[in-house]
Design a protein around this motif. Structure first.
Motif, PDB file in Angstrom:
ATOM      1  N   PRO A  48       1.967  -4.659   0.709  1.00 48.20           N
ATOM      2  CA  PRO A  48       1.854  -3.242   0.333  1.00 48.20           C
ATOM      3  C   PRO A  48       0.416  -2.868   0.002  1.00 48.20           C
ATOM      4  O   PRO A  48      -0.292  -3.604  -0.679  1.00 48.20           O
ATOM      5  CB  PRO A  48       2.750  -3.139  -0.905  1.00 48.20           C
ATOM      6  CG  PRO A  48       3.731  -4.261  -0.751  1.00 48.20           C
ATOM      7  CD  PRO A  48       2.956  -5.373  -0.099  1.00 48.20           C
ATOM      8  N   SER A  49      -0.008  -1.720   0.516  1.00 51.18           N
ATOM      9  CA  SER A  49      -1.369  -1.231   0.266  1.00 51.18           C
ATOM     10  C   SER A  49      -1.413   0.244   0.624  1.00 51.18           C
ATOM     11  O   SER A  49      -0.443   0.815   1.139  1.00 51.18           O
ATOM     12  CB  SER A  49      -2.388  -1.997   1.116  1.00 51.18           C
ATOM     13  OG  SER A  49      -2.236  -1.674   2.485  1.00 51.18           O
ATOM     14  N   GLY A  50      -2.558   0.843   0.377  1.00 49.57           N
ATOM     15  CA  GLY A  50      -2.732   2.248   0.707  1.00 49.57           C
ATOM     16  C   GLY A  50      -2.844   2.532   2.184  1.00 49.57           C
ATOM     17  O   GLY A  50      -2.865   3.696   2.592  1.00 49.57           O
ATOM     18  N   THR A  51      -2.939   1.476   3.013  1.00 50.08           N
ATOM     19  CA  THR A  51      -2.989   1.668   4.460  1.00 50.08           C
ATOM     20  C   THR A  51      -1.809   0.997   5.167  1.00 50.08           C
ATOM     21  O   THR A  51      -1.804   0.878   6.383  1.00 50.08           O
ATOM     22  CB  THR A  51      -4.304   1.108   5.031  1.00 50.08           C
ATOM     23  OG1 THR A  51      -4.427  -0.274   4.673  1.00 50.08           O
ATOM     24  CG2 THR A  51      -5.500   1.888   4.498  1.00 50.08           C
ATOM     25  N   HIS A  52      -0.824   0.552   4.416  1.00 50.22           N
ATOM     26  CA  HIS A  52       0.380  -0.035   4.998  1.00 50.22           C
ATOM     27  C   HIS A  52       1.076   1.017   5.874  1.00 50.22           C
ATOM     28  O   HIS A  52       1.138   2.197   5.501  1.00 50.22           O
ATOM     29  CB  HIS A  52       1.313  -0.490   3.882  1.00 50.22           C
ATOM     30  CG  HIS A  52       2.466  -1.332   4.331  1.00 50.22           C
ATOM     31  ND1 HIS A  52       3.582  -0.784   4.921  1.00 50.22           N
ATOM     32  CD2 HIS A  52       2.679  -2.676   4.266  1.00 50.22           C
ATOM     33  CE1 HIS A  52       4.449  -1.763   5.200  1.00 50.22           C
ATOM     34  NE2 HIS A  52       3.914  -2.913   4.817  1.00 50.22           N
ATOM     35  N   PRO A  53       1.597   0.657   7.042  1.00 49.53           N
ATOM     36  CA  PRO A  53       2.219   1.658   7.927  1.00 49.53           C
ATOM     37  C   PRO A  53       3.314   2.487   7.261  1.00 49.53           C
ATOM     38  O   PRO A  53       3.419   3.699   7.505  1.00 49.53           O
ATOM     39  CB  PRO A  53       2.782   0.807   9.069  1.00 49.53           C
ATOM     40  CG  PRO A  53       1.911  -0.399   9.099  1.00 49.53           C
ATOM     41  CD  PRO A  53       1.541  -0.664   7.673  1.00 49.53           C
ATOM     42  N   VAL A  54       4.140   1.868   6.416  1.00 51.02           N
ATOM     43  CA  VAL A  54       5.198   2.623   5.731  1.00 51.02           C
ATOM     44  C   VAL A  54       4.591   3.581   4.716  1.00 51.02           C
ATOM     45  O   VAL A  54       5.062   4.710   4.547  1.00 51.02           O
ATOM     46  CB  VAL A  54       6.203   1.662   5.067  1.00 51.02           C
ATOM     47  CG1 VAL A  54       7.259   2.442   4.280  1.00 51.02           C
ATOM     48  CG2 VAL A  54       6.880   0.791   6.122  1.00 51.02           C
ATOM     49  N   PHE A  55       3.518   3.144   4.050  1.00 49.05           N
ATOM     50  CA  PHE A  55       2.827   4.033   3.109  1.00 49.05           C
ATOM     51  C   PHE A  55       2.235   5.225   3.848  1.00 49.05           C
ATOM     52  O   PHE A  55       2.296   6.363   3.371  1.00 49.05           O
ATOM     53  CB  PHE A  55       1.725   3.260   2.380  1.00 49.05           C
ATOM     54  CG  PHE A  55       1.055   4.042   1.276  1.00 49.05           C
ATOM     55  CD1 PHE A  55       1.572   4.039   0.000  1.00 49.05           C
ATOM     56  CD2 PHE A  55      -0.100   4.793   1.527  1.00 49.05           C
ATOM     57  CE1 PHE A  55       0.959   4.762  -1.026  1.00 49.05           C
ATOM     58  CE2 PHE A  55      -0.713   5.514   0.518  1.00 49.05           C
ATOM     59  CZ  PHE A  55      -0.185   5.500  -0.764  1.00 49.05           C
ATOM     60  N   VAL A  56       1.675   4.986   5.025  1.00 48.01           N
ATOM     61  CA  VAL A  56       1.111   6.070   5.829  1.00 48.01           C
ATOM     62  C   VAL A  56       2.194   7.070   6.208  1.00 48.01           C
ATOM     63  O   VAL A  56       1.987   8.296   6.132  1.00 48.01           O
ATOM     64  CB  VAL A  56       0.423   5.510   7.087  1.00 48.01           C
ATOM     65  CG1 VAL A  56       0.008   6.637   8.027  1.00 48.01           C
ATOM     66  CG2 VAL A  56      -0.790   4.674   6.701  1.00 48.01           C
ATOM     67  N   LEU A  57       3.364   6.587   6.606  1.00 48.94           N
ATOM     68  CA  LEU A  57       4.462   7.491   6.934  1.00 48.94           C
ATOM     69  C   LEU A  57       4.852   8.335   5.728  1.00 48.94           C
ATOM     70  O   LEU A  57       5.146   9.530   5.864  1.00 48.94           O
ATOM     71  CB  LEU A  57       5.670   6.684   7.428  1.00 48.94           C
ATOM     72  CG  LEU A  57       5.558   6.066   8.824  1.00 48.94           C
ATOM     73  CD1 LEU A  57       6.784   5.216   9.114  1.00 48.94           C
ATOM     74  CD2 LEU A  57       5.406   7.156   9.881  1.00 48.94           C
TER      75      LEU A  57
END
Length: 272
Positions: A48-57
């Protein structure tokens, strides 16, 4: 600049309610899945991070919701004309100066109060350049929904100050799951001061939005500056600094904030 339905059956009964519901459902749902199942996703998508694909969605949920509601209300033509508001850039030179200087000044004043003004987060310095890409492609895209759709819809009913406070509340609250997710910038912050900052920045962006005739580009540029990673750490002081700026702005521009005259209420940009 009006939103028109293609037929009585094509529109939504309460489009603004639908917008907020979809924004929170999609955004909070995506982050909840990342919080709950991040370990299972990690071998494929990374931690998990601020650029994780799910976070981006999750970050993109306001614009997804806005585009869906606009499409339901007026079809693809309204979607196209809504996106044309990204081309609006004209506003008085004084406001352009404010746009370019207010955020850096606020960030560095906050860092001075925090005792971190001499720090630079990247070494060597040019490592900041690739870090600007997510800053450009994440937060600013939110403005297609928040300022691009919710702001003009709210200003149909409320004056700009009340609109700013209502929008600031939903905007700040929408970020709550990010505070519960390790690997995000928000995980190191306090939610209470952040909410104060959300109210403040919402107020500050309102006159920029209105004097630019409902530009989405201008709030997006302001949001981009807020996310630039090159500034020294100023949390939580920056929330208090921008709250002070917001109070001064409301007093200074009280005719703008307490009157609906000049408040942009159009969701799409029509060619006259």
């Amino acid at each position: 600049m009006t939103t028109k339905r293609t037929s009585p059956q094509s529109g939504l009964r309460r489009p603004l309610v639908v917008f907020f519901a979809l924004t929170f459902l999609f955004g909070w749902g995506a982050l909840a899945s990342l919080i709950a199942f991040g370990g299972l996703m990690e071998p494929v998508l990374g931690p998990p991070s601020g650029t994780h694909p799910v976070f981006v969605l999750a970050v993109y949920s306001p614009e997804f919701a806005a585009l869906y509601v606009i499409w339901r209300e007026g079809g693809l033509r309204d979607v196209r004309d809504h996106l044309r508001r990204l081309t609006l850039w004209r506003m008085p030179a004084g406001w352009w100066l404010f746009l370019l200087l207010a955020m850096p000044a606020g960030k560095y004043v906050s860092a001075l109060l925090n005792g971190t003004a001499a720090e630079f987060p990247f070494s060597p310095w040019y490592m900041v350049l690739p870090a600007l890409i997510p800053a450009l492609l994440l937060g600013p895209i939110e403005e297609l929904g928040w300022r691009g759709y919710a702001q003009p819809m709210l200003q149909r009913r409320f004056n700009p100050l009340v609109t700013s406070l209502v929008l600031g509340f939903f905007w700040g609250l929408w970020h709550l799951p990010a505070f519960l997710l390790s690997g995000t910038p928000q995980s190191a912050w306090s939610f209470g001061p952040f909410m104060l900052g959300a109210f403040a920045l919402s107020i500050i962006m309102t006159p920029l939005f209105n004097v630019s005739r409902g530009s989405i580009l201008i709030p997006a540029l302001f949001h981009f500056q807020a996310n630039i990673p090159a500034y020294p750490e100023g949390q939580p002081w920056e929330n208090y600094v921008f709250a002070l700026v917001a109070v001064v702005m409301v007093i200074w521009k009280r005719d703008h904030f307490f009157s609906r005259d000049g408040a942009v209420t159009d969701v799409v940009l029509r060619t006259r």
